[in-house]
Design a protein around this motif. Structure first.
Motif, PDB file in Angstrom:
ATOM      1  N   ASN A 113       0.805  -1.222   0.000  1.00  0.00           N
ATOM      2  CA  ASN A 113       0.000   0.000   0.000  1.00  0.00           C
ATOM      3  C   ASN A 113       0.839   1.274   0.000  1.00  0.00           C
ATOM      4  O   ASN A 113       0.284   2.372   0.063  1.00  0.00           O
ATOM      5  N   LEU A 114       2.167   1.122  -0.020  1.00  0.00           N
ATOM      6  CA  LEU A 114       3.010   2.311  -0.171  1.00  0.00           C
ATOM      7  C   LEU A 114       2.656   3.012  -1.479  1.00  0.00           C
ATOM      8  O   LEU A 114       2.421   2.358  -2.500  1.00  0.00           O
ATOM      9  N   LEU A 115       2.654   4.335  -1.443  1.00  0.00           N
ATOM     10  CA  LEU A 115       2.271   5.058  -2.665  1.00  0.00           C
ATOM     11  C   LEU A 115       3.238   4.775  -3.808  1.00  0.00           C
ATOM     12  O   LEU A 115       2.835   4.768  -4.981  1.00  0.00           O
ATOM     13  N   GLU A 123      -1.645   2.197  -9.984  1.00  0.00           N
ATOM     14  CA  GLU A 123      -2.855   2.334  -9.170  1.00  0.00           C
ATOM     15  C   GLU A 123      -2.911   3.629  -8.368  1.00  0.00           C
ATOM     16  O   GLU A 123      -3.882   3.849  -7.631  1.00  0.00           O
ATOM     17  N   LEU A 124      -1.913   4.477  -8.496  1.00  0.00           N
ATOM     18  CA  LEU A 124      -1.902   5.742  -7.758  1.00  0.00           C
ATOM     19  C   LEU A 124      -2.872   6.716  -8.417  1.00  0.00           C
ATOM     20  O   LEU A 124      -2.810   6.942  -9.626  1.00  0.00           O
ATOM     21  N   THR A 125      -3.757   7.303  -7.617  1.00  0.00           N
ATOM     22  CA  THR A 125      -4.811   8.157  -8.163  1.00  0.00           C
ATOM     23  C   THR A 125      -4.753   9.572  -7.603  1.00  0.00           C
ATOM     24  O   THR A 125      -4.052   9.844  -6.620  1.00  0.00           O
ATOM     25  N   THR A 126      -5.527  10.424  -8.231  1.00  0.00           N
ATOM     26  CA  THR A 126      -5.684  11.786  -7.733  1.00  0.00           C
ATOM     27  C   THR A 126      -6.228  11.783  -6.313  1.00  0.00           C
ATOM     28  O   THR A 126      -5.829  12.603  -5.482  1.00  0.00           O
ATOM     29  N   ASN A 220       7.422   7.200   1.575  1.00  0.00           N
ATOM     30  CA  ASN A 220       7.121   7.471   2.981  1.00  0.00           C
ATOM     31  C   ASN A 220       5.653   7.836   3.186  1.00  0.00           C
ATOM     32  O   ASN A 220       5.302   8.601   4.075  1.00  0.00           O
ATOM     33  N   ALA A 221       4.805   7.280   2.354  1.00  0.00           N
ATOM     34  CA  ALA A 221       3.360   7.474   2.487  1.00  0.00           C
ATOM     35  C   ALA A 221       2.672   6.192   2.031  1.00  0.00           C
ATOM     36  O   ALA A 221       3.140   5.521   1.105  1.00  0.00           O
ATOM     37  N   ALA A 222       1.576   5.857   2.708  1.00  0.00           N
ATOM     38  CA  ALA A 222       0.869   4.622   2.383  1.00  0.00           C
ATOM     39  C   ALA A 222      -0.634   4.837   2.453  1.00  0.00           C
ATOM     40  O   ALA A 222      -1.125   5.632   3.262  1.00  0.00           O
ATOM     41  N   ALA A 223      -1.352   4.127   1.603  1.00  0.00           N
ATOM     42  CA  ALA A 223      -2.806   4.201   1.586  1.00  0.00           C
ATOM     43  C   ALA A 223      -3.379   3.247   2.624  1.00  0.00           C
ATOM     44  O   ALA A 223      -2.897   2.133   2.782  1.00  0.00           O
ATOM     45  N   THR A 224      -4.389   3.723   3.332  1.00  0.00           N
ATOM     46  CA  THR A 224      -5.149   2.870   4.236  1.00  0.00           C
ATOM     47  C   THR A 224      -6.577   2.786   3.709  1.00  0.00           C
ATOM     48  O   THR A 224      -6.867   3.267   2.615  1.00  0.00           O
TER      49      THR A 224
END
Length: 526
Positions: A113-115, A123-126, A220-224
């Motif tokens: 889930n890391l960006l 799969e990275l979106t606006t 250093n960012a991840a989606a939850t």
């Protein structure tokens, strides 16, 4: 610290909670042990000059700083500092009987889930980027301010890490072309910092310097499930995080642009400025983005030293290509690009915000919205409901005049930074359009009016839909629309000479507008 401790910590008996398996991640300054529900980060006993973890007291201190700092950006993942007692061969985690080591305890999350991983999978979106920027803007606005007596934000403090990049890179370059480029970038950075000295000092005096993330990129960012979380902010060197928030933002923008994610970078920049109102920082972006690109360039090149003889010719060539990608990006940031000004004209519901957003994403302009700046003038956030009746509160004639004055002022500042500007405002009166057009004409940049039109049935449908969906940025209702339709002043002959027309009822109106602007302004493809 021996490898024996890390090996021993991969046993369920070390923990008071259930474990479901063990994985160890290692960097040059730490180990992270994944246990299932929780992860434990242990700092290596090293002193690298810019960080010192050489003593137990130092490691405990920086564990505590890491938890405290990261909780400001992410209060869910970072839990506490836990002692490790027993012995390296038989450790007990979260046992304070006789600590010989400390660890940062975190909730574990899936690396998938890391960006950066989402981006690699396409799969990275606006939506991800907007969520990240909203959290970043909130963190910056509520961050601890740098102590007044510190030198944080001083010209010397800002220039030092920038110069360190060039000093450390220079001995590692062999090709003359690389050396010449580095000298060009170094000279530009030195001269630009000096030219920005007054603005930099002004921001310092105004209290803009605060405890920032310091290492803000997609790794250093991840989606939850319902947000994007930031983590792993710098804790080991205060000079790298007591910085201007624009430097933090610049790292994110540079990382997106280095991945050719220009649309997402445009979205991130515009949303950040809209949320914070920090248009004053726009002038600093080329300097800080170039600096951040050279940080990444340096990190790439340092592998030549760290891995030495382990690298074959293909590995060395790959490292140099990565270095040159970042150094070329840094050089791109120092180029001048002629800006332009776009002025919208259209009643509420005509599609201004939708189409101007598309223009921003496609062309990279800075959008300045009258609805947002009107609210900001009166202390409201963009999505706040002002509860102002027609002709009162923030919608008096005086408030409208002040709003257009603010748009003109902000537009002037942005154009002076050599970035395109688009005013998202109704511009229903000739005097309002003249005021906004004068911003560009006074600076000698191309000015285009965008005339947006739709049928009255569409206008009413859009306004009703906007209200039912809870969009509180624009507060116009059907009563205001009727007044606008009756009072609008049509474009005159001299205005029409620099106008593009868009029927926003038509399919593909956004794409049509972008193409019209490219043709009218002779814009090159990115």
């Amino acid at each position: 610290m021996s490898q024996a401790l890390i090996d021993a910590l991969q046993a369920p008996t070390c923990y008071s909670h259930t474990t479901t398996g063990f994985t160890v991640r290692e960097t040059h300054i730490s180990w992270v042990i994944l246990t299932g529900d929780y992860a434990y980060k242990i700092k290596k006993p090293v002193n690298l000059g810019f960080l010192d973890y050489s003593t137990l007291a130092q490691r405990r201190h920086f564990c505590e700083v890491e938890v405290s700092r990261n909780q400001h950006f992410n209060n869910h993942t970072y839990l506490e500092v836990v002692p490790i007692s027993g012995s390296p061969e038989a450790p007990l985690v979260d046992d304070d009987s006789a600590p010989f080591e400390y660890a940062v305890k975190m909730r574990q999350f899936d690396d998938r889930n890391l960006l950066c991983q989402l981006q690699q999978r396409g799969e990275l979106t606006t939506t991800h980027i907007e969520a990240l920027v909203r959290q970043l803007a909130h963190a910056h606005q509520h961050a601890e301010k740098a102590p007044a007596e510190s030198d944080a934000g001083s010209l010397e403090a800002i220039k030092a890490p920038v110069q360190n990049n060039f000093t450390q890179i220079a001995p590692l370059l062999e090709e003359e072309q690389d050396k010449q480029q580095l000298k060009l970038l170094e000279t530009w950075a030195h001269d630009t910092a000096d030219s920005l000295a007054e603005r930099l000092n002004q921001r310092r005096v105004q209290g803009m310097i605060c405890a920032c993330h310091g290492d803000l990129h997609l790794s250093n960012a991840a989606a939850t499930a319902d947000q994007v979380m930031l983590f792993d902010c710098i804790e080991f060197n205060p000079s790298l995080y007591w910085i201007d928030p624009i430097s933090d933002l610049a790292f994110l923008l540079m990382d997106l642009e280095s991945r050719e994610l220009h649309t997402l970078a445009n979205v991130a920049l515009n949303l950040y400025l809209e949320l914070t109102g920090d248009y004053n920082g726009l002038a600093l972006l080329p300097y800080y983005k170039s600096y951040r690109a050279m940080v990444r360039a340096k990190v790439s090149l340092l592998r030549l030293q760290e891995e030495g003889n382990l690298l074959d010719a293909e590995d060395r060539a790959s490292i140099l290509r990565q270095y040159r990608t970042y150094s070329a990006l840094a050089e791109h940031y120092i180029d001048f690009h002629m800006p332009y000004l776009l002025v919208t004209h259209g009643v509420s519901g005509s599609g201004k915000s939708t189409l101007t957003r598309y223009v921003v994403e496609a062309l990279g302009a800075i959008r300045i919205r009258s609805d947002v700046e009107r609210k900001r003038l009166y202390g409201f956030a963009p999505n706040d409901a002002s509860q102002s009746p027609l002709d009162s509160g923030i919608y008096t004639q005086e408030a409208t005049a002040q709003t257009y004055d603010r748009l003109a002022s902000l537009g002037t500042d942005c154009l002076k930074c050599a970035v395109p500007v688009i005013f998202d405002a109704t511009g229903l009166k000739r005097s309002q359009r003249d005021q906004l057009r004068a911003v560009g004409e006074g600076l000698g940049v191309p000015v285009v009016i965008i005339n947006m039109a739709a049928s009255e049935a569409t206008l009413r449908r859009r306004i009703v839909k906007r209200q039912t969906q809870g969009d509180q940025v624009a507060e116009a209702d059907l009563t205001i629309l009727e007044r606008q339709l009756a009072a609008r002043e049509p474009l005159e002959e001299d205005e029409l000479q620099s106008t593009v027309h868009v029927d926003t009822d038509a399919p593909g109106a956004s794409q049509t507008l972008v193409q019209l602007l490219k043709d009218h302004l002779h814009l090159e493809e990115r």
